[in-house]
Design a protein around this motif. Structure first.
Motif, PDB file in Angstrom:
ATOM      1  N   LEU A 225     -13.431   3.289 -10.349  1.00 44.80           N
ATOM      2  CA  LEU A 225     -13.009   4.046  -9.169  1.00 44.80           C
ATOM      3  C   LEU A 225     -13.369   3.290  -7.897  1.00 44.80           C
ATOM      4  O   LEU A 225     -14.508   2.889  -7.719  1.00 44.80           O
ATOM      5  CB  LEU A 225     -13.769   5.382  -9.188  1.00 44.80           C
ATOM      6  N   ARG A 226     -12.359   3.091  -7.013  1.00 39.28           N
ATOM      7  CA  ARG A 226     -12.631   2.524  -5.697  1.00 39.28           C
ATOM      8  C   ARG A 226     -12.723   3.679  -4.711  1.00 39.28           C
ATOM      9  O   ARG A 226     -12.075   4.705  -4.898  1.00 39.28           O
ATOM     10  CB  ARG A 226     -11.498   1.587  -5.251  1.00 39.28           C
ATOM     11  N   ILE A 227     -13.447   3.467  -3.618  1.00 39.80           N
ATOM     12  CA  ILE A 227     -13.622   4.552  -2.631  1.00 39.80           C
ATOM     13  C   ILE A 227     -12.270   5.009  -2.086  1.00 39.80           C
ATOM     14  O   ILE A 227     -12.066   6.191  -1.828  1.00 39.80           O
ATOM     15  CB  ILE A 227     -14.599   4.122  -1.497  1.00 39.80           C
ATOM     16  N   LEU A 228     -11.311   4.071  -1.966  1.00 38.39           N
ATOM     17  CA  LEU A 228      -9.998   4.450  -1.416  1.00 38.39           C
ATOM     18  C   LEU A 228      -9.075   5.069  -2.470  1.00 38.39           C
ATOM     19  O   LEU A 228      -7.930   5.409  -2.168  1.00 38.39           O
ATOM     20  CB  LEU A 228      -9.335   3.248  -0.744  1.00 38.39           C
ATOM     21  N   ASP A 229      -9.554   5.213  -3.692  1.00 42.75           N
ATOM     22  CA  ASP A 229      -8.823   5.982  -4.708  1.00 42.75           C
ATOM     23  C   ASP A 229      -9.267   7.447  -4.714  1.00 42.75           C
ATOM     24  O   ASP A 229      -8.798   8.231  -5.540  1.00 42.75           O
ATOM     25  CB  ASP A 229      -9.049   5.388  -6.103  1.00 42.75           C
ATOM     26  N   CYS A 230     -10.176   7.805  -3.806  1.00 43.54           N
ATOM     27  CA  CYS A 230     -10.736   9.158  -3.792  1.00 43.54           C
ATOM     28  C   CYS A 230     -10.231   9.929  -2.570  1.00 43.54           C
ATOM     29  O   CYS A 230     -10.106   9.366  -1.489  1.00 43.54           O
ATOM     30  CB  CYS A 230     -12.258   9.116  -3.694  1.00 43.54           C
ATOM     31  N   SER A 231      -9.997  11.234  -2.733  1.00 37.66           N
ATOM     32  CA  SER A 231      -9.708  12.083  -1.575  1.00 37.66           C
ATOM     33  C   SER A 231     -11.039  12.475  -0.928  1.00 37.66           C
ATOM     34  O   SER A 231     -12.088  12.381  -1.548  1.00 37.66           O
ATOM     35  CB  SER A 231      -8.943  13.334  -2.010  1.00 37.66           C
TER      36      SER A 231
ATOM     37  N   HIS B 265      -5.170   8.436   9.345  1.00 34.96           N
ATOM     38  CA  HIS B 265      -3.984   7.870   9.983  1.00 34.96           C
ATOM     39  C   HIS B 265      -4.048   6.360   9.954  1.00 34.96           C
ATOM     40  O   HIS B 265      -3.622   5.682  10.873  1.00 34.96           O
ATOM     41  CB  HIS B 265      -3.837   8.389  11.424  1.00 34.96           C
ATOM     42  N   LYS B 266      -4.611   5.851   8.875  1.00 31.93           N
ATOM     43  CA  LYS B 266      -4.789   4.412   8.760  1.00 31.93           C
ATOM     44  C   LYS B 266      -4.053   3.939   7.512  1.00 31.93           C
ATOM     45  O   LYS B 266      -4.261   4.484   6.432  1.00 31.93           O
ATOM     46  CB  LYS B 266      -6.294   4.121   8.628  1.00 31.93           C
ATOM     47  N   PRO B 267      -3.180   2.945   7.662  1.00 31.48           N
ATOM     48  CA  PRO B 267      -2.510   2.424   6.470  1.00 31.48           C
ATOM     49  C   PRO B 267      -3.430   1.426   5.754  1.00 31.48           C
ATOM     50  O   PRO B 267      -4.228   0.747   6.399  1.00 31.48           O
ATOM     51  CB  PRO B 267      -1.299   1.700   7.054  1.00 31.48           C
ATOM     52  N   TYR B 268      -3.319   1.370   4.459  1.00 32.60           N
ATOM     53  CA  TYR B 268      -4.101   0.397   3.683  1.00 32.60           C
ATOM     54  C   TYR B 268      -3.165  -0.386   2.775  1.00 32.60           C
ATOM     55  O   TYR B 268      -2.245   0.190   2.193  1.00 32.60           O
ATOM     56  CB  TYR B 268      -5.155   1.097   2.812  1.00 32.60           C
ATOM     57  N   THR B 269      -3.406  -1.684   2.653  1.00 30.75           N
ATOM     58  CA  THR B 269      -2.616  -2.474   1.714  1.00 30.75           C
ATOM     59  C   THR B 269      -3.168  -2.256   0.302  1.00 30.75           C
ATOM     60  O   THR B 269      -4.311  -1.810   0.126  1.00 30.75           O
ATOM     61  CB  THR B 269      -2.696  -3.976   2.033  1.00 30.75           C
ATOM     62  N   ILE B 270      -2.352  -2.626  -0.665  1.00 27.75           N
ATOM     63  CA  ILE B 270      -2.784  -2.496  -2.062  1.00 27.75           C
ATOM     64  C   ILE B 270      -4.070  -3.299  -2.292  1.00 27.75           C
ATOM     65  O   ILE B 270      -5.004  -2.816  -2.931  1.00 27.75           O
ATOM     66  CB  ILE B 270      -1.653  -2.941  -3.015  1.00 27.75           C
TER      67      ILE B 270
ATOM     68  N   THR C 244      -3.312  -0.454 -14.672  1.00 28.75           N
ATOM     69  CA  THR C 244      -4.086  -1.474 -13.949  1.00 28.75           C
ATOM     70  C   THR C 244      -4.667  -0.898 -12.649  1.00 28.75           C
ATOM     71  O   THR C 244      -4.198   0.122 -12.139  1.00 28.75           O
ATOM     72  CB  THR C 244      -3.188  -2.664 -13.584  1.00 28.75           C
ATOM     73  N   ASP C 245      -5.653  -1.614 -12.099  1.00 29.34           N
ATOM     74  CA  ASP C 245      -6.219  -1.216 -10.803  1.00 29.34           C
ATOM     75  C   ASP C 245      -5.145  -1.258  -9.722  1.00 29.34           C
ATOM     76  O   ASP C 245      -5.164  -0.465  -8.780  1.00 29.34           O
ATOM     77  CB  ASP C 245      -7.383  -2.144 -10.416  1.00 29.34           C
ATOM     78  N   GLU C 246      -4.197  -2.187  -9.856  1.00 32.77           N
ATOM     79  CA  GLU C 246      -3.116  -2.261  -8.868  1.00 32.77           C
ATOM     80  C   GLU C 246      -2.240  -1.010  -8.924  1.00 32.77           C
ATOM     81  O   GLU C 246      -1.871  -0.439  -7.881  1.00 32.77           O
ATOM     82  CB  GLU C 246      -2.254  -3.504  -9.113  1.00 32.77           C
ATOM     83  N   GLU C 247      -1.920  -0.562 -10.131  1.00 30.83           N
ATOM     84  CA  GLU C 247      -1.086   0.639 -10.267  1.00 30.83           C
ATOM     85  C   GLU C 247      -1.783   1.873  -9.677  1.00 30.83           C
ATOM     86  O   GLU C 247      -1.139   2.727  -9.061  1.00 30.83           O
ATOM     87  CB  GLU C 247      -0.731   0.874 -11.740  1.00 30.83           C
ATOM     88  N   LEU C 248      -3.117   1.930  -9.846  1.00 28.80           N
ATOM     89  CA  LEU C 248      -3.871   3.030  -9.240  1.00 28.80           C
ATOM     90  C   LEU C 248      -3.853   2.905  -7.718  1.00 28.80           C
ATOM     91  O   LEU C 248      -3.658   3.892  -7.002  1.00 28.80           O
ATOM     92  CB  LEU C 248      -5.317   3.008  -9.757  1.00 28.80           C
ATOM     93  N   ALA C 249      -4.012   1.684  -7.226  1.00 27.84           N
ATOM     94  CA  ALA C 249      -4.067   1.457  -5.773  1.00 27.84           C
ATOM     95  C   ALA C 249      -2.745   1.811  -5.092  1.00 27.84           C
ATOM     96  O   ALA C 249      -2.735   2.231  -3.926  1.00 27.84           O
ATOM     97  CB  ALA C 249      -4.443   0.006  -5.490  1.00 27.84           C
ATOM     98  N   ILE C 250      -1.645   1.672  -5.811  1.00 28.67           N
ATOM     99  CA  ILE C 250      -0.335   1.997  -5.226  1.00 28.67           C
ATOM    100  C   ILE C 250      -0.257   3.477  -4.839  1.00 28.67           C
ATOM    101  O   ILE C 250       0.309   3.829  -3.807  1.00 28.67           O
ATOM    102  CB  ILE C 250       0.808   1.599  -6.198  1.00 28.67           C
ATOM    103  N   VAL C 251      -0.855   4.332  -5.669  1.00 25.44           N
ATOM    104  CA  VAL C 251      -0.881   5.767  -5.342  1.00 25.44           C
ATOM    105  C   VAL C 251      -1.528   5.969  -3.976  1.00 25.44           C
ATOM    106  O   VAL C 251      -0.996   6.651  -3.091  1.00 25.44           O
ATOM    107  CB  VAL C 251      -1.666   6.572  -6.407  1.00 25.44           C
ATOM    108  N   SER C 252      -2.682   5.343  -3.799  1.00 27.05           N
ATOM    109  CA  SER C 252      -3.436   5.506  -2.560  1.00 27.05           C
ATOM    110  C   SER C 252      -2.700   4.867  -1.377  1.00 27.05           C
ATOM    111  O   SER C 252      -2.646   5.445  -0.285  1.00 27.05           O
ATOM    112  CB  SER C 252      -4.823   4.882  -2.751  1.00 27.05           C
TER     113      SER C 252
END
Ligand SMILES: [Zn+2]
Lengths: 368, 110
Positions: A189-195, A171-176, A147-155
């Protein structure tokens, strides 16, 4: 074959600044000299540079800027895993007796040309990494119901862990939910799933067993190395398994004479969120099809075992430096010097790096 | 430009094929990657199979496989919900100007 240890290191902060490649290389090298006891230029007989930069002769340039006249000096380029490949070169010179003490320094600038492999015509106009990452992600969703949530957890996890890494780009925390709702780069792909490509530099000092004591009381040994190249063309890949990683990991474990269960901490190549889910499985840190559950559990229990410095997503990705920065982190972890990032009782660690959508992979095992 | 790119620019999607062992040599190359003999060039079948697909804004892009070997990424002229892996597509256009371009359409439109 002689035993080889990491006995010194240096890191710059990873930034969006446009800095000359020579300045970046010199900055992390200076830190090696500032922090390694009894180190003088005449003790270094190898200088290996890793970068995707177009500048030439950087091994000799860094040597001259550092006052080193090494026996062996050259540049290594292997896209994203240039740094890991340079470390293997340094290791090999020492293991074979061709050199005693080798400085390995990697750097790249934010706009470096290593992000796109122009040779790979099979990608057509879809040559940016976001396209292969979208193919990996869609295939993973399809096969494993990811799921998109499972991917977002990595980030979320890696951004959070990067907060305690003073050299990290982010140095910024992001919520799921912030990650899930960040800009769609593609449907998968979301922008915050990318390095992010960054400017930055990392260095390590390697030496043979007989020289270790001169420099440190806490050497970290490189005990396993595995590398595999399957192709250069992305489209030849399987899409739900990093098959080059599977082979590289098995070879590294075999050389180190350990099982994956004996790894206490790992820096892995999370260029995109899906890569971490695939890598933890393909490194056999968890079983196939349990990567998402494994990473969710790490996140929920605040276990920093995977990507304690924040990985590529949190720390940033200056290509030529990344593989070396991974080794600096594992070295600090195994020396119990990782401060707020410390994984408790870490004795064995691993770095995993790959290039061009895992058409090739490199795995190193380190031990205290 | 090499032979592959010259042909692509002329609108022809070609592959190299070994003159000796008859294997498809892909990606295009001057010699067979199995036996190192010379290659011949021939047109690739215009029917392929979707391997995987995604979407960027209104553009659907996919990996398509031809002749069980040749895989390229290109643009699919379809809504994303109409297409899935395994489905047959037809190469409608190819081009080369700096970068390759491959364009596909669904074979059996409903
Ligand atoms: Zn042949």
């Amino acid at each position: 074959m002689k035993k080889v240890a990491v006995v010194g290191y240096g890191n710059t902060k990873f930034t969006k600044d446009e800095l000359p490649i020579e300045s970046l290389l010199l900055e992390s090298t200076k830190q090696v000299f500032d922090t390694t006891k009894n180190l003088s230029q005449d003790l270094i007989d190898g200088v290996i540079v890793s970068t995707n930069d177009n500048s030439k002769y950087l091994g000799a340039i860094l040597s001259e800027l550092s006052g080193i006249k090494p026996k062996i000096s050259h540049t290594v380029e292997h896209l994203c895993s240039s740094g890991s490949s340079a470390v293997i070169s340094g290791f090999s010179y020492i293991a074979s007796g061709l050199a005693d003490t080798v400085l390995v320094t990697g750097a790249d600038k934010i706009g470096n040309p290593g992000q796109i492999l122009e040779w790979d015509k099979s990608r057509g106009e879809y040559d940016h990494p976001i396209y292969w990452a979208s193919m990996f992600t869609k295939a993973h969703k399809r096969q494993f119901s990811t799921t998109d949530e499972e991917l977002a957890i990595v980030s979320a996890k890696n951004h959070k862990q990067a907060m305690d890494n003073p050299n990290a780009y982010s140095h910024k925390p992001y919520t799921i939910s912030e990650i899930m709702n960040s800009k769609n780069v593609t449907e998968d792909l979301r922008i915050l799933d990318c390095s992010y490509s960054c400017s930055g530099s990392s260095s390590i000092l390697l030496t043979s067993e007989e020289n270790v004591k001169r420099f440190t009381d806490e050497p970290i040994w490189i005990s396993g190395i595995g590398q595999k190249t399957n192709s250069a063309s992305f489209t030849k890949n399987e899409l739900t398994t990093l098959s080059s990683t599977v082979t590289a990991a098995n070879n590294a474990y075999k050389m180190a004479k350990i099982t994956p269960q004996e790894i206490d901490t790992a820096e892995i190549h999370d260029a995109f969120s899906v890569c971490e889910l695939m890598a933890v499985e393909d490194l056999s840190l968890t079983e196939k099809n349990t990567g998402a559950m494994y990473v969710r559990n790490l996140f929920n229990t605040e276990d920093r075992k995977i990507n304690p410095r924040g990985g590529l997503i949190g720390a940033g990705h200056p290509l030529g430096a990344t593989g070396i920065a991974q080794i600096v982190e594992i070295t600090q972890q195994l020396q119990n010097k990782a401060k707020n990032r410390q994984v408790s009782n870490a004795k064995r660690g691993l770095t995993h790096n790959m290039s061009a959508a895992a058409t090739s992979s490199t795995v190193l095992v380190l031990e205290s | 430009m090499n032979k592959f790119e010259t042909e692509l620019k002329a609108g022809n999607f070609v592959t190299s094929e070994c003159s000796h062992c008859k294997k498809i040599v892909w990606p295009p190359s001057d010699y067979c990657d199995y036996c190192f003999k010379e290659v011949n060039w021939r047109k690739v079948s215009e029917n392929g199979t979707i391997v995987e697909l995604s979407r960027k804004e209104n553009d659907v892009f996919c990996i398509t496989e031809f002749e069980n070997k040749i895989r390229v990424m290109g643009k699919l002229d379809a809504e994303i919900h109409m297409a899935k892996p395994g489905q047959t597509v037809k190469l409608t256009k190819c081009l080369f100007n700096d970068k390759n371009g491959f364009f596909f359409s669904l074979e059996n439109k409903q």
